[in-house]
Design a protein around this motif. Structure first.
Motif, mmCIF file in Angstrom:
data_model
loop_
_atom_site.group_PDB
_atom_site.id
_atom_site.type_symbol
_atom_site.label_atom_id
_atom_site.label_comp_id
_atom_site.label_asym_id
_atom_site.label_seq_id
_atom_site.Cartn_x
_atom_site.Cartn_y
_atom_site.Cartn_z
ATOM 1 N N ASN A 159 0.836 -1.200 0.000
ATOM 2 C CA ASN A 159 0.000 0.000 0.000
ATOM 3 C C ASN A 159 0.870 1.249 0.000
ATOM 4 O OD1 ASN A 159 -2.863 -1.102 0.522
ATOM 5 N ND2 ASN A 159 -1.688 -2.054 2.159
ATOM 6 N N PHE A 160 0.353 2.289 -0.630
ATOM 7 C CA PHE A 160 0.991 3.590 -0.478
ATOM 8 C C PHE A 160 0.875 4.036 0.980
ATOM 9 C CE2 PHE A 160 0.235 4.258 -5.148
ATOM 10 C CZ PHE A 160 1.569 4.447 -5.485
ATOM 11 N N PHE A 161 1.879 4.760 1.452
ATOM 12 C CA PHE A 161 1.882 5.298 2.812
ATOM 13 C C PHE A 161 0.788 6.360 2.908
ATOM 14 C CE2 PHE A 161 4.445 7.901 6.090
ATOM 15 C CZ PHE A 161 3.848 7.239 7.148
ATOM 16 N N SER A 162 -0.171 6.138 3.798
ATOM 17 C CA SER A 162 -1.367 6.980 3.850
ATOM 18 C C SER A 162 -1.070 8.408 4.295
ATOM 19 C CB SER A 162 -2.406 6.354 4.789
ATOM 20 O OG SER A 162 -1.881 6.230 6.107
ATOM 21 N N LYS A 163 0.051 8.624 4.992
ATOM 22 C CA LYS A 163 0.374 9.967 5.484
ATOM 23 C C LYS A 163 1.144 10.799 4.454
ATOM 24 C CE LYS A 163 0.728 8.313 10.262
ATOM 25 N NZ LYS A 163 1.641 8.139 11.422
ATOM 26 N N ASN A 164 1.477 10.193 3.334
ATOM 27 C CA ASN A 164 2.306 10.872 2.341
ATOM 28 C C ASN A 164 1.474 11.316 1.152
ATOM 29 O OD1 ASN A 164 5.058 11.598 1.438
ATOM 30 N ND2 ASN A 164 4.627 10.173 -0.227
ATOM 31 N N ASP A 165 1.826 12.469 0.599
ATOM 32 C CA ASP A 165 1.193 12.956 -0.628
ATOM 33 C C ASP A 165 1.961 12.352 -1.797
ATOM 34 O OD1 ASP A 165 -0.245 14.287 -2.512
ATOM 35 O OD2 ASP A 165 0.713 16.238 -2.193
ATOM 36 N N ASN A 166 1.577 11.146 -2.199
ATOM 37 C CA ASN A 166 2.328 10.400 -3.198
ATOM 38 C C ASN A 166 2.158 11.011 -4.586
ATOM 39 O OD1 ASN A 166 3.278 8.070 -1.461
ATOM 40 N ND2 ASN A 166 1.071 7.984 -1.110
ATOM 41 N N SER A 167 3.289 11.105 -5.320
ATOM 42 C CA SER A 167 3.271 11.756 -6.624
ATOM 43 C C SER A 167 4.278 11.087 -7.547
ATOM 44 C CB SER A 167 3.631 13.241 -6.477
ATOM 45 O OG SER A 167 5.018 13.378 -6.192
ATOM 46 N N GLU A 168 4.346 11.582 -8.773
ATOM 47 C CA GLU A 168 5.296 11.034 -9.750
ATOM 48 C C GLU A 168 6.731 11.419 -9.416
ATOM 49 O OE1 GLU A 168 5.310 13.608 -13.568
ATOM 50 O OE2 GLU A 168 3.269 13.736 -12.763
ATOM 51 N N PHE A 169 6.930 12.306 -8.451
ATOM 52 C CA PHE A 169 8.281 12.711 -8.050
ATOM 53 C C PHE A 169 8.735 12.027 -6.760
ATOM 54 C CE2 PHE A 169 6.366 16.302 -10.322
ATOM 55 C CZ PHE A 169 7.266 16.418 -11.379
ATOM 56 N N PHE A 170 7.789 11.744 -5.864
ATOM 57 C CA PHE A 170 8.117 11.194 -4.545
ATOM 58 C C PHE A 170 6.931 10.383 -4.058
ATOM 59 C CE2 PHE A 170 8.031 11.141 0.029
ATOM 60 C CZ PHE A 170 9.358 11.101 0.449
ATOM 61 N N SER A 171 7.154 9.110 -3.824
ATOM 62 C CA SER A 171 6.099 8.245 -3.290
ATOM 63 C C SER A 171 6.675 7.379 -2.186
ATOM 64 C CB SER A 171 5.507 7.358 -4.397
ATOM 65 O OG SER A 171 4.801 8.125 -5.348
ATOM 66 N N ALA A 172 5.816 6.879 -1.331
ATOM 67 C CA ALA A 172 6.252 6.014 -0.241
ATOM 68 C C ALA A 172 5.297 4.834 -0.131
ATOM 69 C CB ALA A 172 6.310 6.782 1.075
ATOM 70 N N ILE A 173 5.872 3.653 -0.002
ATOM 71 C CA ILE A 173 5.115 2.411 0.143
ATOM 72 C C ILE A 173 5.341 1.881 1.549
ATOM 73 C CG2 ILE A 173 5.000 -0.011 -0.571
ATOM 74 C CD1 ILE A 173 3.857 1.614 -2.713
ATOM 75 N N GLY A 174 4.256 1.525 2.255
ATOM 76 C CA GLY A 174 4.394 0.911 3.568
ATOM 77 C C GLY A 174 3.674 1.686 4.640
ATOM 78 N N ASP A 175 4.275 1.683 5.840
ATOM 79 C CA ASP A 175 3.657 2.334 6.992
ATOM 80 C C ASP A 175 4.756 2.814 7.937
ATOM 81 O OD1 ASP A 175 4.510 0.024 8.423
ATOM 82 O OD2 ASP A 175 2.627 -0.990 7.970
ATOM 83 N N ASP A 176 4.368 3.232 9.154
ATOM 84 C CA ASP A 176 5.347 3.798 10.083
ATOM 85 C C ASP A 176 6.444 2.805 10.466
ATOM 86 O OD1 ASP A 176 4.428 6.486 10.519
ATOM 87 O OD2 ASP A 176 2.725 5.668 11.605
ATOM 88 N N GLU A 177 6.147 1.513 10.414
ATOM 89 C CA GLU A 177 7.157 0.506 10.756
ATOM 90 C C GLU A 177 8.230 0.400 9.679
ATOM 91 O OE1 GLU A 177 7.834 -1.369 13.290
ATOM 92 O OE2 GLU A 177 6.062 -1.245 14.563
ATOM 93 N N GLY A 178 7.814 0.475 8.418
ATOM 94 C CA GLY A 178 8.766 0.310 7.332
ATOM 95 C C GLY A 178 8.270 0.945 6.057
ATOM 96 N N LEU A 179 9.174 1.642 5.353
ATOM 97 C CA LEU A 179 8.799 2.377 4.148
ATOM 98 C C LEU A 179 9.831 2.189 3.042
ATOM 99 C CD1 LEU A 179 7.774 5.818 5.718
ATOM 100 C CD2 LEU A 179 6.217 4.221 4.587
ATOM 101 N N LEU A 180 9.332 2.025 1.826
ATOM 102 C CA LEU A 180 10.138 2.176 0.630
ATOM 103 C C LEU A 180 9.928 3.602 0.139
ATOM 104 C CD1 LEU A 180 9.206 -1.144 -1.237
ATOM 105 C CD2 LEU A 180 11.086 -0.764 0.380
ATOM 106 N N ILE A 181 10.996 4.388 0.129
ATOM 107 C CA ILE A 181 10.917 5.782 -0.303
ATOM 108 C C ILE A 181 11.306 5.833 -1.776
ATOM 109 C CG2 ILE A 181 11.767 8.124 0.059
ATOM 110 C CD1 ILE A 181 10.148 7.058 2.404
ATOM 111 N N LEU A 182 10.368 6.134 -2.644
ATOM 112 C CA LEU A 182 10.565 6.092 -4.089
ATOM 113 C C LEU A 182 10.709 7.516 -4.623
ATOM 114 C CD1 LEU A 182 7.685 3.536 -4.874
ATOM 115 C CD2 LEU A 182 10.026 3.030 -4.150
#
Length: 216
Positions: A159-182
């Motif tokens: 899942n996309f990280f719900s607290k992040n404003d995911n975009s074509e420049f910066f997205s985050a997958i996961g949650d507070d425990e662990g994130l892939l920063i794209l």
């Protein structure tokens, strides 16, 4: 989501081993002539030597949500923390309800201690290397972060990280425990002017009881 293990590159395994053992005071689980495996809380950090490697990674460690000030004091005799603005070393991420400090390792990798206040992980013990809870973020550089995120979601049920404003420049997958920063290539790693570059990264993560191996 939990980042159980990440494997990244270094051009000097001896200096890297010394840094993580002597400066960050983490436990070395295994050492060979061209690799080192390090225990970082509940995660494993592995470096593999590539003498031609000349780039950097960004990754973060979760620490107890009430221990950032103690972590700063612990760092002072060991590490030069990166100044964010006006001599302040603390970054404030309001949308993520988190605060963090940044520093470099011996390779020039951008490291981060992050206190996420929505996690129930406060501790009473004085901060030490044993307070490092896990690897909480690894940066992944890709020409289209949003498309990569959607591919990972479709293939692995992430899942996309719900607290992040995911975009074509910066997205985050996961949650507070662990994130892939794209992020896109050449985007500066906050809070530095160091441009992001795509580097080989192997990740073992756990999501909803399923283990997933990624090579990105």
């Amino acid at each position: 989501m939990k980042l159980e293990q990440i494997q990244i590159q270094t051009n000097n395994i001896q200096k890297t081993t010394a840094y993580y053992k002597d400066v960050l005071e983490l436990t070395i689980l295994e050492k060979s002539s061209n690799s080192v495996t390090i225990k970082a809380g509940n995660s494993i950090l592995e470096f593999v030597e590539n003498p031609q490697f000349n780039s950097i990674y960004h990754f973060a460690f979760n620490i107890p949500e009430n221990k950032l000030d103690e972590a700063i004091k612990w760092c002072k005799s060991k590490i030069d923390l990166i100044v964010i603005e006006d001599q302040n070393v603390i970054a404030n991420f309001e949308n993520w309800n988190a605060n963090a400090v940044y520093f470099y390792d011996n390779n020039g990798n951008l490291l981060e201690f992050i206190a996420r206040h929505d996690l129930n992980n406060s501790q009473t013990e004085e901060f030490s290397s044993k307070s490092i809870l896990n690897i909480s973020e690894i940066g992944i550089v890709n020409e289209n972060p949003l498309a990569l995120g959607n591919q990972l979601i479709e293939k692995y049920g992430l899942n996309f990280f719900s607290k992040n404003d995911n975009s074509e420049f910066f997205s985050a997958i996961g949650d507070d425990e662990g994130l892939l920063i794209l992020v896109k290539p050449n985007r500066s790693w906050y809070p530095t002017q160091t441009p992001s570059e795509s580097n080989e990264t192997a990740i073992k993560l756990e999501n909803k009881g399923t283990t997933i191996d990624l090579k990105l």
